[in-house]
Design a protein around this motif. Sequence first.
Motif, PDB file in Angstrom:
ATOM      1  N   GLU A 146       0.838  -1.198   0.000  1.00 21.94           N
ATOM      2  CA  GLU A 146       0.000   0.000   0.000  1.00 21.94           C
ATOM      3  C   GLU A 146       0.869   1.241   0.000  1.00 21.94           C
ATOM      4  N   TYR A 147       0.380   2.308  -0.632  1.00 20.86           N
ATOM      5  CA  TYR A 147       1.037   3.610  -0.501  1.00 20.86           C
ATOM      6  C   TYR A 147       0.492   4.291   0.743  1.00 20.86           C
ATOM      7  N   GLU A 148       1.341   5.077   1.397  1.00 19.88           N
ATOM      8  CA  GLU A 148       0.887   5.741   2.625  1.00 19.88           C
ATOM      9  C   GLU A 148      -0.261   6.712   2.331  1.00 19.88           C
ATOM     10  N   THR A 149      -1.135   6.840   3.274  1.00 18.25           N
ATOM     11  CA  THR A 149      -2.331   7.723   3.293  1.00 18.25           C
ATOM     12  C   THR A 149      -3.416   7.374   2.267  1.00 18.25           C
ATOM     13  N   VAL A 150      -3.220   6.347   1.447  1.00 15.80           N
ATOM     14  CA  VAL A 150      -4.247   6.015   0.446  1.00 15.80           C
ATOM     15  C   VAL A 150      -5.544   5.557   1.116  1.00 15.80           C
ATOM     16  N   TYR A 151      -5.440   4.576   1.997  1.00 13.80           N
ATOM     17  CA  TYR A 151      -6.637   4.004   2.605  1.00 13.80           C
ATOM     18  C   TYR A 151      -7.445   5.079   3.335  1.00 13.80           C
ATOM     19  N   GLU A 152      -6.745   5.863   4.172  1.00 10.16           N
ATOM     20  CA  GLU A 152      -7.418   6.889   4.977  1.00 10.16           C
ATOM     21  C   GLU A 152      -8.087   7.935   4.087  1.00 10.16           C
ATOM     22  N   THR A 153      -7.398   8.310   3.009  1.00  7.74           N
ATOM     23  CA  THR A 153      -7.930   9.349   2.116  1.00  7.74           C
ATOM     24  C   THR A 153      -9.185   8.865   1.403  1.00  7.74           C
ATOM     25  N   VAL A 154      -9.109   7.653   0.846  1.00  5.75           N
ATOM     26  CA  VAL A 154     -10.256   7.118   0.100  1.00  5.75           C
ATOM     27  C   VAL A 154     -11.449   6.908   1.047  1.00  5.75           C
ATOM     28  N   THR A 189     -16.991  18.176 -13.239  1.00  6.25           N
ATOM     29  CA  THR A 189     -16.894  18.123 -11.767  1.00  6.25           C
ATOM     30  C   THR A 189     -16.163  16.852 -11.317  1.00  6.25           C
ATOM     31  N   THR A 190     -15.340  16.300 -12.231  1.00  4.62           N
ATOM     32  CA  THR A 190     -14.623  15.046 -11.961  1.00  4.62           C
ATOM     33  C   THR A 190     -13.119  15.275 -11.998  1.00  4.62           C
ATOM     34  N   LEU A 191     -12.410  14.568 -11.113  1.00  4.40           N
ATOM     35  CA  LEU A 191     -10.948  14.596 -11.097  1.00  4.40           C
ATOM     36  C   LEU A 191     -10.439  13.188 -11.401  1.00  4.40           C
ATOM     37  N   MET A 192      -9.536  13.068 -12.383  1.00  6.26           N
ATOM     38  CA  MET A 192      -8.901  11.786 -12.708  1.00  6.26           C
ATOM     39  C   MET A 192      -7.496  11.793 -12.109  1.00  6.26           C
ATOM     40  N   VAL A 193      -7.194  10.792 -11.262  1.00  3.88           N
ATOM     41  CA  VAL A 193      -5.911  10.730 -10.551  1.00  3.88           C
ATOM     42  C   VAL A 193      -5.094   9.544 -11.067  1.00  3.88           C
ATOM     43  N   ALA A 248      -5.053  14.948 -11.897  1.00  3.47           N
ATOM     44  CA  ALA A 248      -4.018  15.034 -10.850  1.00  3.47           C
ATOM     45  C   ALA A 248      -2.995  13.940 -11.090  1.00  3.47           C
ATOM     46  N   GLY A 249      -1.720  14.321 -11.072  1.00  2.00           N
ATOM     47  CA  GLY A 249      -0.642  13.342 -11.163  1.00  2.00           C
ATOM     48  C   GLY A 249      -0.155  13.015  -9.763  1.00  2.00           C
ATOM     49  N   VAL A 250       0.466  11.855  -9.599  1.00  4.61           N
ATOM     50  CA  VAL A 250       1.016  11.498  -8.288  1.00  4.61           C
ATOM     51  C   VAL A 250       2.539  11.531  -8.369  1.00  4.61           C
ATOM     52  N   ALA A 251       3.141  12.269  -7.429  1.00  5.20           N
ATOM     53  CA  ALA A 251       4.591  12.473  -7.465  1.00  5.20           C
ATOM     54  C   ALA A 251       5.369  11.189  -7.203  1.00  5.20           C
ATOM     55  N   TRP A 252       4.668  10.151  -6.670  1.00  5.81           N
ATOM     56  CA  TRP A 252       5.378   8.885  -6.375  1.00  5.81           C
ATOM     57  C   TRP A 252       5.418   7.950  -7.586  1.00  5.81           C
ATOM     58  N   TYR A 289      -3.175  19.217 -11.013  1.00  6.94           N
ATOM     59  CA  TYR A 289      -2.595  19.135  -9.664  1.00  6.94           C
ATOM     60  C   TYR A 289      -1.514  18.072  -9.636  1.00  6.94           C
ATOM     61  N   MET A 290      -0.586  18.214  -8.687  1.00  9.38           N
ATOM     62  CA  MET A 290       0.394  17.155  -8.450  1.00  9.38           C
ATOM     63  C   MET A 290       0.317  16.806  -6.963  1.00  9.38           C
ATOM     64  N   LEU A 291       0.050  15.547  -6.661  1.00 12.58           N
ATOM     65  CA  LEU A 291      -0.074  15.114  -5.270  1.00 12.58           C
ATOM     66  C   LEU A 291       1.260  14.587  -4.762  1.00 12.58           C
ATOM     67  N   GLU A 292       1.689  15.081  -3.615  1.00 13.27           N
ATOM     68  CA  GLU A 292       2.928  14.566  -3.001  1.00 13.27           C
ATOM     69  C   GLU A 292       2.607  13.280  -2.233  1.00 13.27           C
ATOM     70  N   LYS A 293       1.414  13.258  -1.636  1.00 13.94           N
ATOM     71  CA  LYS A 293       0.892  12.036  -1.019  1.00 13.94           C
ATOM     72  C   LYS A 293      -0.608  12.076  -1.218  1.00 13.94           C
ATOM     73  N   MET A 294      -1.273  10.933  -1.116  1.00 13.61           N
ATOM     74  CA  MET A 294      -2.685  10.876  -1.486  1.00 13.61           C
ATOM     75  C   MET A 294      -3.546  11.819  -0.647  1.00 13.61           C
TER      76      MET A 294
END
Length: 210
Positions: A83-91, A157-161, A179-183, A198-203
């Motif tokens: 798992e990537y950090e903060t993914v579960y909590e964010t979703v 009104t949609t964001l694709m990550v 949104a791109g993910v920096a990881w 957007y660029m996400l440093e963490k989810m």
Amino acid sequence: MKINTVLFDLDGTLINTNELIIASFLHTLDTYYPDTYKREDVLAFIGPSLRETFSSMDLERTEEMIQAYREFNHAHHDELVQEYETVYETVEQLAKQGYKLGIVTTKARKTVEMGLDLTKLHQFFDVIVTIDDVEHVKPHPEPIEKALRLLDANPATTLMVGDNHHDVLGGKNAGTKTAGVAWTIKGRDYLAAYKPDYMLEKMSDLLTIL
């Protein structure tokens, strides 16, 4: 317009399947082309569909190679996926806040289910669009448009990550924010070149953005 729908790529975005994918490619290519491919050679194969990658090498043996890849991939799935950090909590938070959530992936459904079961993310997603559900894969807009239809969502009104240019361009082609993910394994600069909104440093950065 406020974002009310979030679509995610799966591999390299929600779950870290990079080592599994690289090992699966190296195993398969070593079987068919011994001592030809190294780790750095297979990074380019992360993102496109297996059919696209293997058919460009050998049209005759494409199906056979896909089969060899998937057998290895499924056999080693649970030991190599993380798992990537903060993914579960964010979703989980987004689901609680009532966002419409979907996954748009170039993987086959069976492998997708394995990853979601392992990470317990399954419960949060209303819609999952896989390669089995579409004619065209990202960056073609079809899979994203299909997810939008199923969620009764508006692209505006949609964001694709996602972690790959296929995700950013697919989102743009379908008219969503991106949104791109920096990881991303391909490196932050590689993804930034495609100009996601957007660029996400963490989810968990999503919670701030939204």
